[in-house]
Design a protein around this motif. Structure first.
Motif, PDB file in Angstrom:
ATOM      1  N   TRP A  89       0.835  -1.211   0.000  1.00 34.85           N
ATOM      2  CA  TRP A  89       0.000   0.000   0.000  1.00 34.85           C
ATOM      3  C   TRP A  89       0.872   1.265   0.000  1.00 34.85           C
ATOM      4  N   MET A  90       1.920   1.239   0.849  1.00 35.65           N
ATOM      5  CA  MET A  90       2.731   2.449   1.030  1.00 35.65           C
ATOM      6  C   MET A  90       3.540   2.769  -0.227  1.00 35.65           C
ATOM      7  N   GLN A  91       4.082   1.724  -0.826  1.00 28.17           N
ATOM      8  CA  GLN A  91       4.907   1.889  -2.015  1.00 28.17           C
ATOM      9  C   GLN A  91       4.084   2.547  -3.134  1.00 28.17           C
ATOM     10  N   ASN A  92       2.844   2.111  -3.296  1.00 31.67           N
ATOM     11  CA  ASN A  92       2.000   2.700  -4.343  1.00 31.67           C
ATOM     12  C   ASN A  92       1.544   4.110  -3.974  1.00 31.67           C
ATOM     13  N   ALA A  93       1.195   4.322  -2.705  1.00 33.19           N
ATOM     14  CA  ALA A  93       0.745   5.646  -2.267  1.00 33.19           C
ATOM     15  C   ALA A  93       1.863   6.667  -2.452  1.00 33.19           C
ATOM     16  N   LEU A  94       3.082   6.260  -2.090  1.00 29.79           N
ATOM     17  CA  LEU A  94       4.217   7.175  -2.184  1.00 29.79           C
ATOM     18  C   LEU A  94       4.555   7.466  -3.657  1.00 29.79           C
ATOM     19  N   ARG A  95       4.483   6.418  -4.469  1.00 33.90           N
ATOM     20  CA  ARG A  95       4.773   6.613  -5.902  1.00 33.90           C
ATOM     21  C   ARG A  95       3.771   7.608  -6.504  1.00 33.90           C
ATOM     22  N   GLU A  96       2.475   7.441  -6.162  1.00 37.07           N
ATOM     23  CA  GLU A  96       1.443   8.368  -6.683  1.00 37.07           C
ATOM     24  C   GLU A  96       1.741   9.797  -6.243  1.00 37.07           C
ATOM     25  N   ALA A  97       2.119   9.966  -4.970  1.00 39.38           N
ATOM     26  CA  ALA A  97       2.388  11.318  -4.445  1.00 39.38           C
ATOM     27  C   ALA A  97       3.598  11.927  -5.139  1.00 39.38           C
ATOM     28  N   LEU A  98       4.624  11.126  -5.399  1.00 37.98           N
ATOM     29  CA  LEU A  98       5.816  11.643  -6.076  1.00 37.98           C
ATOM     30  C   LEU A  98       5.462  12.098  -7.494  1.00 37.98           C
ATOM     31  N   ILE A  99       4.673  11.284  -8.185  1.00 42.27           N
ATOM     32  CA  ILE A  99       4.273  11.637  -9.558  1.00 42.27           C
ATOM     33  C   ILE A  99       3.489  12.954  -9.536  1.00 42.27           C
ATOM     34  N   ALA A 100       2.586  13.084  -8.543  1.00 44.15           N
ATOM     35  CA  ALA A 100       1.783  14.312  -8.446  1.00 44.15           C
ATOM     36  C   ALA A 100       2.665  15.540  -8.241  1.00 44.15           C
ATOM     37  N   ASN A 102       5.641  15.781  -9.596  1.00 44.19           N
ATOM     38  CA  ASN A 102       6.615  15.729 -10.706  1.00 44.19           C
ATOM     39  C   ASN A 102       8.004  15.279 -10.271  1.00 44.19           C
ATOM     40  N   ILE A 103       8.039  14.330  -9.334  1.00 49.68           N
ATOM     41  CA  ILE A 103       9.342  13.801  -8.896  1.00 49.68           C
ATOM     42  C   ILE A 103       9.461  12.369  -9.422  1.00 49.68           C
ATOM     43  N   GLU A 104      10.575  12.116 -10.096  1.00 49.88           N
ATOM     44  CA  GLU A 104      10.807  10.751 -10.594  1.00 49.88           C
ATOM     45  C   GLU A 104      11.774  10.056  -9.669  1.00 49.88           C
ATOM     46  N   LYS A 105      11.263   9.138  -8.869  1.00 48.88           N
ATOM     47  CA  LYS A 105      12.142   8.419  -7.949  1.00 48.88           C
ATOM     48  C   LYS A 105      11.559   7.029  -7.727  1.00 48.88           C
ATOM     49  N   PRO A 106      12.371   5.991  -7.794  1.00 51.87           N
ATOM     50  CA  PRO A 106      11.828   4.658  -7.541  1.00 51.87           C
ATOM     51  C   PRO A 106      11.568   4.426  -6.049  1.00 51.87           C
ATOM     52  N   VAL A 107      10.524   3.635  -5.778  1.00 51.96           N
ATOM     53  CA  VAL A 107      10.190   3.286  -4.389  1.00 51.96           C
ATOM     54  C   VAL A 107      10.079   1.761  -4.310  1.00 51.96           C
ATOM     55  N   VAL A 108      10.622   1.190  -3.260  1.00 54.34           N
ATOM     56  CA  VAL A 108      10.509  -0.269  -3.112  1.00 54.34           C
ATOM     57  C   VAL A 108      10.293  -0.607  -1.643  1.00 54.34           C
ATOM     58  N   SER A 109       9.547  -1.694  -1.387  1.00 53.97           N
ATOM     59  CA  SER A 109       9.513  -2.185   0.005  1.00 53.97           C
ATOM     60  C   SER A 109      10.233  -3.517   0.038  1.00 53.97           C
ATOM     61  N   LEU A 110      11.060  -3.663   1.036  1.00 50.96           N
ATOM     62  CA  LEU A 110      11.986  -4.794   1.101  1.00 50.96           C
ATOM     63  C   LEU A 110      11.592  -5.729   2.244  1.00 50.96           C
ATOM     64  N   VAL A 111      11.442  -7.015   1.934  1.00 47.81           N
ATOM     65  CA  VAL A 111      11.212  -7.987   3.009  1.00 47.81           C
ATOM     66  C   VAL A 111      12.472  -7.971   3.879  1.00 47.81           C
ATOM     67  N   THR A 112      12.305  -7.595   5.134  1.00 50.84           N
ATOM     68  CA  THR A 112      13.469  -7.355   5.992  1.00 50.84           C
ATOM     69  C   THR A 112      13.402  -8.217   7.248  1.00 50.84           C
ATOM     70  N   GLN A 113      14.500  -8.916   7.525  1.00 46.01           N
ATOM     71  CA  GLN A 113      14.569  -9.781   8.713  1.00 46.01           C
ATOM     72  C   GLN A 113      15.457  -9.129   9.774  1.00 46.01           C
ATOM     73  N   VAL A 114      14.995  -9.195  10.986  1.00 53.30           N
ATOM     74  CA  VAL A 114      15.728  -8.553  12.073  1.00 53.30           C
ATOM     75  C   VAL A 114      16.148  -9.627  13.083  1.00 53.30           C
ATOM     76  N   GLN A 115      17.440  -9.687  13.319  1.00 51.54           N
ATOM     77  CA  GLN A 115      17.951 -10.721  14.230  1.00 51.54           C
ATOM     78  C   GLN A 115      17.737 -10.314  15.684  1.00 51.54           C
ATOM     79  N   VAL A 116      17.219 -11.267  16.457  1.00 52.05           N
ATOM     80  CA  VAL A 116      17.042 -11.045  17.890  1.00 52.05           C
ATOM     81  C   VAL A 116      17.746 -12.171  18.644  1.00 52.05           C
TER      82      VAL A 116
END
Ligand SMILES: Nc1ncnc2c1ncn2[C@@H]1O[C@H](COP(=O)(O)OP(=O)(O)O)[C@@H](O)[C@H]1O
Ligand SMILES: NC(=O)OP(=O)(O)O
Length: 313
Positions: A89-100, A102-116
């Motif tokens: 959801w966030m990746q698409n929302a942010l991409r839409e806002a950037l386009i609005a 006029n900013i061209e920037k890639p956005v990605v969400s990364l599956v991230t593992q955190v060691q405990v």
């Protein structure tokens, strides 16, 4: 001067009153408008977000459907699922806002593992509230049924609590760093990251929900960020919060905050973890600062107009 920033997004940035997917996507559209201001100013941002309400709701959905043909998944897999859905959801929302804008920037969400650490005392003492708020009566019924531990959450109602170990490392941080250095806006360690422990096979999931403010602080430390910015529901951290003599903190040192913690100035489960995460980052970073303020202040942090809480060494 462009800065390297890790932003930790609080609950109201994603979920307000309505827990539907559509309502959360709408909140994220509004949130993205605020986040774009960092990009407009030329800063490199990495974004970490919470998942407490969402992962608790998903746990209930899995418990309700649980059967041989459709078994409930362990909590670490549920964290991964919320990381995926909120990231989507966030990746698409942010991409839409950037386009609005006029900013061209890639956005990605990364599956991230955190060691405990599997011996983290948090596994013996569940403290992280997740899922919906219940009344005291409802919570007591759930506990009688053996559905886990519930506690009163910072004056807002009763919630289920699960173990919340401290992050020791973030497995994918070099990838986050490299994406950021290449101009990609990276959503990482969502929901505090998927909790894993070192095992013979490499890494294995463990049932817990890591606090996203601590995960963001660890990420900021590992990537050498200039700022950890924790965006929440208030413009400032206060002492004597909600009392007639409440006082806002603007520039505050780590030592001053430690003294306020001793005086129990910050509510556990709400402001305390944010203050502790800010301290941890500022203590461990070479030269980093932490800011705690509201999402609405995102656009005016570095221009001298931001009356926000800044934590310095
Ligand atoms: N000392 C304090 N100063 C400011 N806010 C406080 C304090 N103690 C508790 N709070 C509350 O904590 C909230 C932030 O915690 P919470 O809502 O759990 O975070 P999140 O934004 O990550 O969901 C603030 O919006 C405020 O209502
Ligand atoms: N994982 C986490 O800290 O989520 P919340 O911020 O939603 O509690």
């Amino acid at each position: 001067m462009p800065k390297k920033i890790v932003v930790a997004l609080g609950g109201n940035a994603i979920l307000t009153d309505i827990p539907t997917a559509e309502a959360q996507k709408e909140s994220l559209r509004q949130t993205s408008e605020h986040l774009v201001s960092f990009v407009k100013e030329g800063h490199q941002i990495m974004i970490t977000h919470g998942n407490g309400p969402q992962v608790g709701n998903l746990l209930l959905q899995h418990a309700a459907a649980d059967s041989e043909k459709n078994p409930a998944f362990p909590l670490d897999s549920l964290v991964a699922m919320t990381q995926g859905s909120i990231g989507f959801w966030m990746q698409n929302a942010l991409r839409e806002a950037l386009i609005a804008h006029n900013i061209e920037k890639p956005v990605v969400s990364l599956v991230t593992q955190v060691q405990v650490d599997e011996n983290d005392p948090a596994f013996e003492n569940p403290s992280k509230p997740i899922g919906p708020f219940l009344s005291e009566e409802e919570a007591k019924v759930e506990m009688k049924k053996g559905n886990g531990t519930f506690i009163e959450d910072a004056g807002r109602g009763w919630r289920k609590v699960v173990p919340s170990p401290k992050p020791k490392s973030i497995l994918e941080y070099p990838i986050v760093e490299s994406l950021t250095d290449n101009g990609v806006i990276t959503i990482a360690a969502g929901g505090g990251g998927i909790p894993v422990i070192a095992s013979e096979e490499g890494f294995t999931g463990i049932e817990a929900v890591i606090d996203k403010d601590f995960a963001a602080a660890k990420l900021a430390e590992l990537v050498g960020a200039d700022y950890l910015i924790i965006l929440t529901g208030v413009d400032n951290v206060y002492v004597n919060w909600n009392k007639p003599d409440q006082k806002k903190l603007t520039d505050v040192t780590v030592d001053e905050l430690k003294e306020y913690i001793k005086q129990n100035q910050f509510a556990p489960g709400s402001m305390l973890p944010k203050v502790e995460a800010a301290i941890e980052f500022v203590e461990n970073a070479k030269d980093g600062k932490a800011i705690i303020t509201s999402l609405e202040n995102a656009g005016k942090l570095f221009d001298g107009n931001g009356d926000v809480t800044t934590v310095i060494k």
